[in-house]
Design a protein around this motif. Sequence first.
Motif, PDB file in Angstrom:
ATOM      1  N   GLY A  10      82.137   7.380 101.705  1.00 20.76           N
ATOM      2  CA  GLY A  10      81.292   6.257 102.083  1.00 20.76           C
ATOM      3  C   GLY A  10      82.086   5.155 102.743  1.00 20.76           C
ATOM      4  O   GLY A  10      83.218   5.356 103.182  1.00 20.76           O
ATOM      5  N   GLU A  37      76.248   6.480  99.495  1.00 21.81           N
ATOM      6  CA  GLU A  37      74.800   6.564  99.703  1.00 21.81           C
ATOM      7  C   GLU A  37      74.195   7.938  99.436  1.00 21.81           C
ATOM      8  O   GLU A  37      72.989   8.102  99.579  1.00 21.81           O
ATOM      9  CB  GLU A  37      74.473   6.123 101.134  1.00 21.81           C
ATOM     10  N   GLU A  38      75.008   8.921  99.076  1.00 25.32           N
ATOM     11  CA  GLU A  38      74.493  10.273  98.822  1.00 25.32           C
ATOM     12  C   GLU A  38      74.933  10.735  97.439  1.00 25.32           C
ATOM     13  O   GLU A  38      76.107  10.619  97.089  1.00 25.32           O
ATOM     14  CB  GLU A  38      75.005  11.242  99.873  1.00 25.32           C
ATOM     15  N   THR A  39      74.003  11.291  96.682  1.00 22.96           N
ATOM     16  CA  THR A  39      74.283  11.716  95.317  1.00 22.96           C
ATOM     17  C   THR A  39      75.431  12.717  95.257  1.00 22.96           C
ATOM     18  O   THR A  39      76.310  12.609  94.404  1.00 22.96           O
ATOM     19  CB  THR A  39      73.005  12.320  94.677  1.00 22.96           C
ATOM     20  N   GLU A  40      75.452  13.683  96.175  1.00 22.82           N
ATOM     21  CA  GLU A  40      76.509  14.698  96.171  1.00 22.82           C
ATOM     22  C   GLU A  40      77.883  14.056  96.375  1.00 22.82           C
ATOM     23  O   GLU A  40      78.870  14.474  95.783  1.00 22.82           O
ATOM     24  CB  GLU A  40      76.253  15.756  97.254  1.00 22.82           C
ATOM     25  N   LYS A  41      77.938  13.025  97.202  1.00 25.69           N
ATOM     26  CA  LYS A  41      79.209  12.341  97.443  1.00 25.69           C
ATOM     27  C   LYS A  41      79.615  11.487  96.245  1.00 25.69           C
ATOM     28  O   LYS A  41      80.803  11.330  95.963  1.00 25.69           O
ATOM     29  CB  LYS A  41      79.132  11.493  98.715  1.00 25.69           C
ATOM     30  N   ASN A  81      72.472   5.357  96.770  1.00 23.79           N
ATOM     31  CA  ASN A  81      71.557   6.448  97.118  1.00 23.79           C
ATOM     32  C   ASN A  81      70.149   5.961  96.855  1.00 23.79           C
ATOM     33  O   ASN A  81      69.919   5.174  95.941  1.00 23.79           O
ATOM     34  CB  ASN A  81      71.890   7.721  96.330  1.00 23.79           C
ATOM     35  N   SER A  82      69.200   6.355  97.681  1.00 27.25           N
ATOM     36  CA  SER A  82      67.861   5.765  97.510  1.00 27.25           C
ATOM     37  C   SER A  82      66.718   6.695  97.903  1.00 27.25           C
ATOM     38  O   SER A  82      65.707   6.258  98.404  1.00 27.25           O
ATOM     39  CB  SER A  82      67.764   4.464  98.316  1.00 27.25           C
ATOM     40  N   ASN A  83      66.893   7.976  97.624  1.00 25.54           N
ATOM     41  CA  ASN A  83      65.809   8.918  97.912  1.00 25.54           C
ATOM     42  C   ASN A  83      64.717   8.799  96.861  1.00 25.54           C
ATOM     43  O   ASN A  83      64.970   8.485  95.706  1.00 25.54           O
ATOM     44  CB  ASN A  83      66.330  10.352  97.955  1.00 25.54           C
ATOM     45  N   ASP A  94      66.385   8.050  93.116  1.00 24.61           N
ATOM     46  CA  ASP A  94      67.839   7.932  93.022  1.00 24.61           C
ATOM     47  C   ASP A  94      68.228   6.618  92.357  1.00 24.61           C
ATOM     48  O   ASP A  94      67.519   5.612  92.449  1.00 24.61           O
ATOM     49  CB  ASP A  94      68.471   8.008  94.408  1.00 24.61           C
ATOM     50  N   ARG A 180      70.064   9.781  89.040  1.00 25.66           N
ATOM     51  CA  ARG A 180      68.629   9.684  89.409  1.00 25.66           C
ATOM     52  C   ARG A 180      67.799   9.797  88.150  1.00 25.66           C
ATOM     53  O   ARG A 180      68.287  10.210  87.118  1.00 25.66           O
ATOM     54  CB  ARG A 180      68.230  10.721  90.459  1.00 25.66           C
TER      55      ARG A 180
END
Length: 183
Positions: A10, A37-41, A81-83, A94, A180
């Motif tokens: 990030g 910004e990404e859960t996997e990261k 993260n915000s999905n 998220d 999440r």
Amino acid sequence: MDIQKLKQFGKVKANEPLAKHTTFKIGGPARFYVVVEETEKIVALLRLLDGEGSDYFVMGGGSNMLAPDNGYDGMVIQIRNSNLEIRNSNMIVDAGSTMVAIARQSMKAGLTGFEWGAGVPGTIGGAVRGNAGAMGGEMKDVVVSVEAYRSGEVVLCSNQACHFGYRESAFKHSRDVVLRATL
């Protein structure tokens, strides 16, 4: 830790004043400040840091926290993260999603029970961790389950396993990181 290595996860800043990222506008510099910004990261970064024995602190929106004026000689990870996914009458959100945005989306989708969240600052992850509440509602009343990072693994915790109490949860007493929640 190499700043170039961190950039794969990030946005990275060195010696970033935490006062810029908290609602109380206090706090000295963090050695490294990473916005993911990404859960996997998030999971990959936490695994890397745990594997190296690096010191880190995870934050959400910066509300309801105080940062030390002398700073933090480790890494601050801001989860952004915000999905959001709506399945029947549940919302899978998220941890970096804001409470206000999720409350609005739930009302827009015709879902009830989370209206109280519209006035609560911060993120879902922080709200789960602290069992946030307002106007008679609390996270414990709406959480079905929580996905969390725990010692290198992603685990699913039921509402009961979260051990919610007044402004309390199991997450406050462990190194688990909320990723999440299903509401």
